[in-house]
Design an enzyme around this catalytic site. Structure first.
Site, PDB file in Angstrom:
ATOM      1  N   GLU A   1      -3.766 -13.268   0.417  1.00 10.06           N
ATOM      2  CA  GLU A   1      -2.695 -13.395   1.405  1.00 10.06           C
ATOM      3  C   GLU A   1      -3.290 -13.583   2.796  1.00 10.06           C
ATOM      4  O   GLU A   1      -4.186 -12.836   3.195  1.00 10.06           O
ATOM      5  CB  GLU A   1      -1.806 -12.140   1.446  1.00 10.06           C
ATOM      6  CG  GLU A   1      -0.939 -11.915   0.236  1.00 10.06           C
ATOM      7  CD  GLU A   1      -0.010 -10.715   0.434  1.00 10.06           C
ATOM      8  OE1 GLU A   1       0.195 -10.312   1.600  1.00 10.06           O
ATOM      9  OE2 GLU A   1       0.496 -10.200  -0.562  1.00 10.06           O
TER      10      GLU A   1
ATOM     11  N   ASN B   1      10.757  -8.634  15.094  1.00 14.74           N
ATOM     12  CA  ASN B   1       9.646  -9.269  14.390  1.00 14.74           C
ATOM     13  C   ASN B   1       8.593  -8.215  14.058  1.00 14.74           C
ATOM     14  O   ASN B   1       8.320  -7.325  14.857  1.00 14.74           O
ATOM     15  CB  ASN B   1       8.991 -10.340  15.257  1.00 14.74           C
ATOM     16  CG  ASN B   1       9.919 -11.491  15.555  1.00 14.74           C
ATOM     17  OD1 ASN B   1      10.928 -11.653  14.896  1.00 14.74           O
ATOM     18  ND2 ASN B   1       9.566 -12.279  16.549  1.00 14.74           N
TER      19      ASN B   1
ATOM     20  N   ASP C   1      15.959 -14.626  14.140  1.00  4.64           N
ATOM     21  CA  ASP C   1      17.063 -14.114  13.339  1.00  4.64           C
ATOM     22  C   ASP C   1      17.761 -12.903  13.950  1.00  4.64           C
ATOM     23  O   ASP C   1      18.621 -12.304  13.328  1.00  4.64           O
ATOM     24  CB  ASP C   1      16.558 -13.736  11.936  1.00  4.64           C
ATOM     25  CG  ASP C   1      15.390 -12.752  11.978  1.00  4.64           C
ATOM     26  OD1 ASP C   1      15.134 -12.184  13.058  1.00  4.64           O
ATOM     27  OD2 ASP C   1      14.750 -12.566  10.934  1.00  4.64           O
TER      28      ASP C   1
ATOM     29  N   GLU D   1      -1.652  -5.216  -3.722  1.00  2.87           N
ATOM     30  CA  GLU D   1      -2.125  -4.334  -2.650  1.00  2.87           C
ATOM     31  C   GLU D   1      -2.156  -2.874  -3.120  1.00  2.87           C
ATOM     32  O   GLU D   1      -1.450  -2.008  -2.613  1.00  2.87           O
ATOM     33  CB  GLU D   1      -1.268  -4.494  -1.397  1.00  2.87           C
ATOM     34  CG  GLU D   1      -1.396  -5.874  -0.775  1.00  2.87           C
ATOM     35  CD  GLU D   1      -0.720  -6.025   0.575  1.00  2.87           C
ATOM     36  OE1 GLU D   1      -1.196  -6.818   1.388  1.00  2.87           O
ATOM     37  OE2 GLU D   1       0.319  -5.348   0.800  1.00  2.87           O
TER      38      GLU D   1
ATOM     39  N   PRO E   1       0.790  -1.233   0.000  1.00  2.00           N
ATOM     40  CA  PRO E   1       0.000   0.000   0.000  1.00  2.00           C
ATOM     41  C   PRO E   1       0.823   1.284   0.000  1.00  2.00           C
ATOM     42  O   PRO E   1       0.519   2.215  -0.744  1.00  2.00           O
ATOM     43  CB  PRO E   1      -0.841  -0.138   1.272  1.00  2.00           C
ATOM     44  CG  PRO E   1      -1.036  -1.608   1.425  1.00  2.00           C
ATOM     45  CD  PRO E   1       0.261  -2.226   0.971  1.00  2.00           C
TER      46      PRO E   1
ATOM     47  N   ASP F   1      11.901 -15.080  18.583  1.00  2.00           N
ATOM     48  CA  ASP F   1      12.815 -14.467  17.622  1.00  2.00           C
ATOM     49  C   ASP F   1      13.622 -15.560  16.939  1.00  2.00           C
ATOM     50  O   ASP F   1      14.065 -16.507  17.575  1.00  2.00           O
ATOM     51  CB  ASP F   1      13.763 -13.508  18.352  1.00  2.00           C
ATOM     52  CG  ASP F   1      14.800 -12.920  17.427  1.00  2.00           C
ATOM     53  OD1 ASP F   1      14.466 -12.684  16.251  1.00  2.00           O
ATOM     54  OD2 ASP F   1      15.930 -12.699  17.875  1.00  2.00           O
TER      55      ASP F   1
END
Length: 713
Positions: free
Chosen positions: A652, A667, A663, A542, A493, A661
């Site tokens: 979607e 998040n 990585d 979107e 968007p 978590d």
């Protein structure tokens, strides 16, 4: 959706089996997702070290040591030490003790400054006191230098000379012992020098004889004061040379030491060498204990040929080599808690690595080596969770049970493997097909690479990678939805950027329409040439606030800005024209990021006015953003779209299997206030079941596409 949603992607087996079982089951079904697979790296760290048995002849005299020299420095850097599960530990010393460590070693320099300040005696004393309080043995390595010493570098402290070094060293040792006594920090062992190579105190004349004499005198002084001591030497090229050191230099100087430590830089022959060294020491003296006084193994390297498991194995095998019935042996692992080292037993975040536990296993003691699966990629246990799946009564063969797997090729290229329900490595598309997925959504970016040919990320979703996915999908008779972003990267968007190659035409709408038409047509042809079954084509992604660089003004709506929306609609029609000509059997979908029917009315009014050619209105619908009322909103959205004579689908959606978590980055979704659905596989099942019930309650409802359900994002 522009950015990855960490861990909102589905556990593949959960969602794919859901698609199959919602449709096939006649009653509520309980299904266990347990699967086994054989891989070189353990799926889970929990029992990964159980193959290591107690080393024969290991005993209470064996040195199981870790070097903590960098500990105080790391604390000043703000590092916090944690256990295998990434949880903070109150006391690192008691923690390493619980993992089999019995000795903490630190090094101290005479007057270290600058980058060597971490070697201060003050730091050493602080660490020794903490180790002692935890009931651990301690070892203090005196460097007799202002910096680290090595075989070829035994630099004297400032103000010391070769002529006065022996006396200076003796006086310094006494001063250190006095300070340690004052601080109640007398160590179990003091090691005289570090990696001495016939050159203690920088003395090399006559085979370093005066240096050996100094070691003997210091050793005698320490023993007179009730302190065990060790000498640390550089590993001789030939193991037998150590006999000359023991029976020659150390014996003649009457050194009264307890341990002879050898610093090692391991290679493929190290363990054999250590056994030879051990045998040579035993021939000279039954009373002297050979230990490896410094060693370290990589757990990370640029070639990706090592990990914590190879590190653990190397430690175990070396430790074994030091031990037999005549030698209690042992090792001191260097840089053990240095958070900046690829060789340490903690990572850069201070998390303990499970290779530390090898010291416990070597003693026949098992410890829980479960580690944070979301950080290290281990088995999360999600696949073993049972879920209850309720049948969706209105689902038919033609209902879309779709999944967006646009990152699939990038993941495969990164080494990700997929497995079926029995733990057999298999094509992802076959796994999905076998479990009821019948439609694949593929996003298409024009040129997702920079001038150096490097991908922008996000799965490198260009046409080439899309074709690879399509070829696999064709093998299993799966339909495709081609999702054109008309951008080089995420279109969402708030971001609808023109592709690089089209920016020169930004002020030429006629040329842009031609670009859209040609690109869409050429791409569809490529997919059809490989036998892809194109069931739907999505024009834009979107597009609630604009498309292809044409965006709504601040505090306005794109649907109310006539000149702008007419331009956007002309681009949509250019894409639709290409679809009708190249894939006349395919449905054309337009994509909004909302379920709000007020927006639907504005958009569909405008599209009707501008004769926009489309068949399907598709929505993004994420419960963690839409809230507990999402299902009701979904039903109403479908009803409204039906009243306008169009088909409806969810393009979607996803739900969280965890909020952990994975990585080290923030998040997008770390928690949810939605009370209706639990975080986890059962929540994923329930969200999809309710969404299918809602969308199929209207005759125009086509089905659902789950977003990046096979990703590790």
């Amino acid at each position: 959706m522009r950015k990855v949603i960490t861990k909102t992607c589905a556990l593949i087996m959960t969602v794919s089996m859901l698609f199959g079982m919602i449709f096939m089951s006649d009653s509520a079904t309980t299904y266990s997702m347990a699967a086994t697979k054989t891989v070189e790296t353990p799926e889970s760290s929990k029992n990964a070290l159980t193959k290591y048995k107690k080393i024969s002849e290991i005993n209470n005299n064996t040195i199981l040591g870790t070097d903590f020299t960098y500990y105080q420095q790391c604390l000043t850097w703000g590092k916090q030490y944690k256990d295998y599960m990434s949880q903070s530990v109150d006391n690192l010393f008691t923690y390493v003790k619980s993992q089999g460590i019995n000795t903490i070693s630190v090094k101290a320099a005479v007057n270290p400054t600058g980058d060597n300040a971490y070697l201060s005696l003050d730091n050493a004393i602080k660490t020794l006191k903490k180790a002692k309080a935890a009931g651990l043995q301690t070892n203090l390595v005196l460097l007799y230098s202002d910096e680290m010493t090595y075989a070829g570098t035994q630099k004297l402290p400032e103000g010391w000379t070769v002529k006065n070094a022996v006396d200076k060293a003796k006086d310094y040792t006494k001063e250190v012992v006095e300070e340690l006594t004052k601080e109640n920090a007398i160590p179990t062992i003091i090691t005289i020098g570090n990696e001495v190579d016939w050159n203690f105190l920088g003395i090399t004349e006559e085979g370093g004889w005066n240096g050996w004499v100094a070691m003997g005198d210091i050793s005698a002084y320490l023993k007179d004061n009730g302190i065990k001591n060790a000498v640390s030497i550089a590993a001789p090229k030939e193991a037998s040379v150590i006999k000359e050191i023991i029976d020659g230099k150390l014996k003649w100087t009457k050194a009264d030491y307890d341990y002879i430590g050898v610093n090692l830089y391991p290679d493929d022959n190290t363990n054999t060498y250590v056994k030879e060294l051990r045998d040579a020491v035993e021939e000279c003296s039954e009373k002297k204990q050979l230990i490896v006084s410094s060693v370290k193994y990589a757990r990370v390297n640029e070639e990706d040929t090592v990990n914590v498991y190879t590190q653990a194995e190397n430690i175990y095998n070396l430790l074994s080599a030091t031990i037999d019935k005549n030698n209690a042996g042992g090792i001191i692992y260097d840089d053990a808690v240095y958070t900046g080292s690829w060789n340490s037993l903690v990572d850069d975040d201070g998390d303990a690595q499970i290779s530390l536990a090898i010291f416990a296993y070597a003693q026949g003691k098992q410890t829980d080596t479960s580690r944070d699966p979301y950080k290290y990629g281990d088995d999360t246990g999600l696949k073993s969770q049972k879920v209850t799946i309720r049948k969706v009564s209105k689902m038919t063969d033609s209902t879309i049970r779709g999944m967006d797997i646009s990152s699939y090729i990038a993941l495969k290229n990164a080494g990700v493997k997929y497995y079926d329900n029995n733990g057999k490595e298999e094509s992802l598309l076959k796994v999905l097909s076998d479990n009821g997925v019948n439609y694949i959504r593929i996003r298409i970016w024009n040129d997702p690479y920079n001038e150096n040919g490097e991908t922008y990320g996000g799965g490198a979703s260009d046409v080439e990678n899309g074709l690879k996915i399509a070829k696999e999908a064709a093998k299993y008779n799966m339909k495709l939805l081609l999702c054109f972003h008309y951008s080089d990267f995420w279109a969402e968007p708030s971001v609808q950027n023109l592709p690089k190659a089209w920016k020169k035409d930004a002020d030429n709408p006629q040329k842009l329409r031609l670009n859209v038409y040609n690109y869409t047509k050429e791409t569809i042809k490529k997919f059809k040439e490989i036998g892809a079954d194109i069931g739907m084509v999505q024009i834009g992604n979107e597009i609630s606030r604009g498309m292809m660089g044409v965006m709504q003004s601040k505090n306005s709506s794109i649907w109310e800005e006539k000149s702008k929306i007419e331009l956007v609609d002309s681009y949509i029609n250019a894409g639709s024209k290409a679809v009708r000509e190249c894939a006349p059997e395919a449905l054309i979908a337009l994509h909004l990021d909302t379920l709000y029917t007020g927006t639907y009315k504005k958009a569909m009014d405008v599209w009707e006015r501008d004769d926009v050619d489309y068949d399907v209105l598709g929505a993004s619908s994420y419960a963690f953003w839409s809230g507990d009322n999402m299902v009701n909103s979904l039903k109403k959205a479908g009803e409204y779209v039906a009243s306008r004579g169009k088909l409806f689908t969810v393009l979607e959606t996803s739900w969280l299997n965890s909020t952990e978590d994975a990585d080290g980055t923030s998040n997008m979704i770390s928690s949810t206030k939605v009370k209706k659905y639990k975080v986890g596989p059962q929540g994923q099942v329930d969200v999809l079941t309710d969404m299918y019930d809602a969308i199929l309650s209207n005759d125009n409802g086509l089905g659902i596409f789950y977003w990046e359900g096979a990703g590790f994002l």
